[in-house]
Design an enzyme around this catalytic site. Sequence first.
Site, mmCIF file in Angstrom:
data_model
loop_
_atom_site.group_PDB
_atom_site.id
_atom_site.type_symbol
_atom_site.label_atom_id
_atom_site.label_comp_id
_atom_site.label_asym_id
_atom_site.label_seq_id
_atom_site.Cartn_x
_atom_site.Cartn_y
_atom_site.Cartn_z
ATOM 1 N N TYR A 55 -6.552 -4.045 11.249
ATOM 2 C CA TYR A 55 -6.140 -2.710 10.823
ATOM 3 C C TYR A 55 -6.647 -1.677 11.827
ATOM 4 C CZ TYR A 55 -5.047 0.950 7.374
ATOM 5 O OH TYR A 55 -4.523 2.038 6.717
ATOM 6 N N SER A 155 9.828 -4.248 -0.729
ATOM 7 C CA SER A 155 8.397 -3.906 -0.730
ATOM 8 C C SER A 155 8.163 -2.736 -1.680
ATOM 9 C CB SER A 155 7.963 -3.504 0.681
ATOM 10 O OG SER A 155 8.552 -2.257 1.016
ATOM 11 N N VAL A 157 6.760 0.165 -0.990
ATOM 12 C CA VAL A 157 7.236 1.399 -0.357
ATOM 13 C C VAL A 157 8.758 1.427 -0.392
ATOM 14 C CG1 VAL A 157 7.357 2.737 1.783
ATOM 15 C CG2 VAL A 157 5.203 1.652 1.129
ATOM 16 N N ASP A 178 16.404 -11.586 1.040
ATOM 17 C CA ASP A 178 16.888 -12.422 -0.059
ATOM 18 C C ASP A 178 17.600 -11.508 -1.059
ATOM 19 O OD1 ASP A 178 17.259 -14.013 -2.285
ATOM 20 O OD2 ASP A 178 15.289 -14.973 -2.133
ATOM 21 N N GLY A 242 4.656 -0.246 9.100
ATOM 22 C CA GLY A 242 4.082 -1.522 8.710
ATOM 23 C C GLY A 242 4.660 -2.617 9.571
ATOM 24 N N TRP A 267 1.181 6.684 9.511
ATOM 25 C CA TRP A 267 -0.016 6.037 8.963
ATOM 26 C C TRP A 267 -0.614 6.999 7.953
ATOM 27 C CZ3 TRP A 267 -5.111 5.044 12.139
ATOM 28 C CH2 TRP A 267 -5.922 4.128 11.449
ATOM 29 N N LEU A 268 -0.495 6.667 6.685
ATOM 30 C CA LEU A 268 -0.960 7.576 5.632
ATOM 31 C C LEU A 268 -2.439 7.914 5.815
ATOM 32 C CD1 LEU A 268 -0.140 9.042 2.987
ATOM 33 C CD2 LEU A 268 -1.127 7.094 1.760
#
Lengths: 331, 331
Positions: A55, A155, A157, A178, A242, A267-268
Amino acid sequence: MSSSFAICYDRHGPPFEVLHKKKLPLAPLKPGEVRLKMLMTSVNPSDLGMISGTYGRLKTVFPAVAGREGIGEVVELGPDVQDIQEGDWVAIPDAVGTWQTHPTALAAGLFKVPKDISLEQLTLGLINPPTAWRLLHDFVDLEPGSWVIQNAGNSAVGQCVVSLCKHLGLKSISTVRDLAFKPMLDECGADVVVLANSDLHKNIAEITGGEPVHLALNSVGGESAIHLVRALSQGGMHVTFGAMTGDLVRFPTRSLIFDDIKLCGFWLDHWIRTHSREEVQFMYDKVFTFMKTDVLKVAIESVYPLEDALAVLAKMAAQRGKRFGKILFRC
Amino acid sequence: MSSSFAICYDRHGPPFEVLHKKKLPLAPLKPGEVRLKMLMTSVNPSDLGMISGTYGRLKTVFPAVAGREGIGEVVELGPDVQDIQEGDWVAIPDAVGTWQTHPTALAAGLFKVPKDISLEQLTLGLINPPTAWRLLHDFVDLEPGSWVIQNAGNSAVGQCVVSLCKHLGLKSISTVRDLAFKPMLDECGADVVVLANSDLHKNIAEITGGEPVHLALNSVGGESAIHLVRALSQGGMHVTFGAMTGDLVRFPTRSLIFDDIKLCGFWLDHWIRTHSREEVQFMYDKVFTFMKTDVLKVAIESVYPLEDALAVLAKMAAQRGKRFGKILFRC
């Protein structure tokens, strides 16, 4: 509080190697600090990145407590604490480490949260929904009716992007690996859900009826990131927040030069560090209002006891890419 | 004018397959048109992209005349021509095709150029120096003393970037694939010339004495593009304006998210089409002033007769990456 413990790591490394449950003594409170009873905390992909050391901002003091998102109840006030009472529910800054039962934290860094939203949604309101909100607001001025495209639509988000697009009058195209995820995204208010594939850019005009796509949201990387680059219209903005794959790709030279595509990241964590407390509070308030009014509801797969964290993480690793909802820990 | 001819192509394809010399009749002038005696024209990589069909904007009427940059002398005025006289030297819009001896063009699209600069430098002043100028002005506010990094430092744009950095009080780092180019770049006023390699980002702090690098200029692509991404400081801007390689690379997720690097492209062609005639004129005037005052001097390898174009292109292909100066055709 005899059962006070944390899920810790003493060095960065593969989560299953370095994580362990550790009894933590209750430290005396220093001025400005409060003690919290952790109520619930979540699992985010970035938790694993922080543990493994990939990270962008890592803990440097060990043992470090894992976990970045959680809600706690204030159970004890240290000296000189203002604006916080015992019994308040608060969002806990991610530096504290949320996978623990009884964190202490500086009161000044806490955000009070409402109690009239389910604890599960509250807990999931601190990272993914604010990310989706910022992605839709900070990069392109989107008129109502504008198209937005994203990968990893399934996801958390991704779900929030779909729901917020619906609320904001924007139109969303979500790619998924999918189509089993399509009904769930339809329920969030999806406009278009399509299988991720390399022909995406050829089908875009048909999907949008010739309308341009000015914003692409990428949390996958690799070829999928490039498919979004190609799907954008002239001058479009491609925001990466991400990654799931490290596929090799061609550098998108032609799209940059001839189509004037711009690539940037979000990037929060950085956003929060570079904005005022009032701006962060305003954003959380927005998200909580959306949750109260059912504009936003993050899908949940299961809630497990925090003490089972290691077993749950092992199960999650095996399900990678197949889950729709989030995993939570009850503390 | 019995020797009026053009280097043409009847379809897009490999230059050596599709290019041919063609006698072109002198068409009668329509209102607003002038006839030019082409004086000199250049070879740019984008010429070959336009011929082969990989460039961003292609000719659709065939036979098409190759060549995008050249200076001509006005030799005949059609009806209703204003502001242009016989004997004027003019820059020719690239839509006309500059690899020909006697083009006709709409007078309104021509830019008069000064006669007190060498014809060679004038000819080379229309694409590469304006590109370098825009790259240094349109993307990042660079304070004097700021560092700029570029790959392909030995290219014509690379030389101009070095010279303009020197003039503007900026500091340049140029990567090259062969240090044999270093003395020539030193003569342009280079601050740092280094071999292109993957350790670039590790050495940047030492090179700049810890000063940040906010602008990277990429005309190579592939791994070299990624090396520049990594060499940038937090929040830096990476501008792509050319490509030489299609190496596979990892999508630069971490740099986008954690280092807030922004990637975009620059295309002079698009800039010119989206700016006013006055703005374009202003830019050319800047470049010509720099040429007059020796701020800018584009290196020239050789000047050949236009009628030898096909043989010269074959020779150039064999020298790829090894030349320092530009190739010109005398018409």
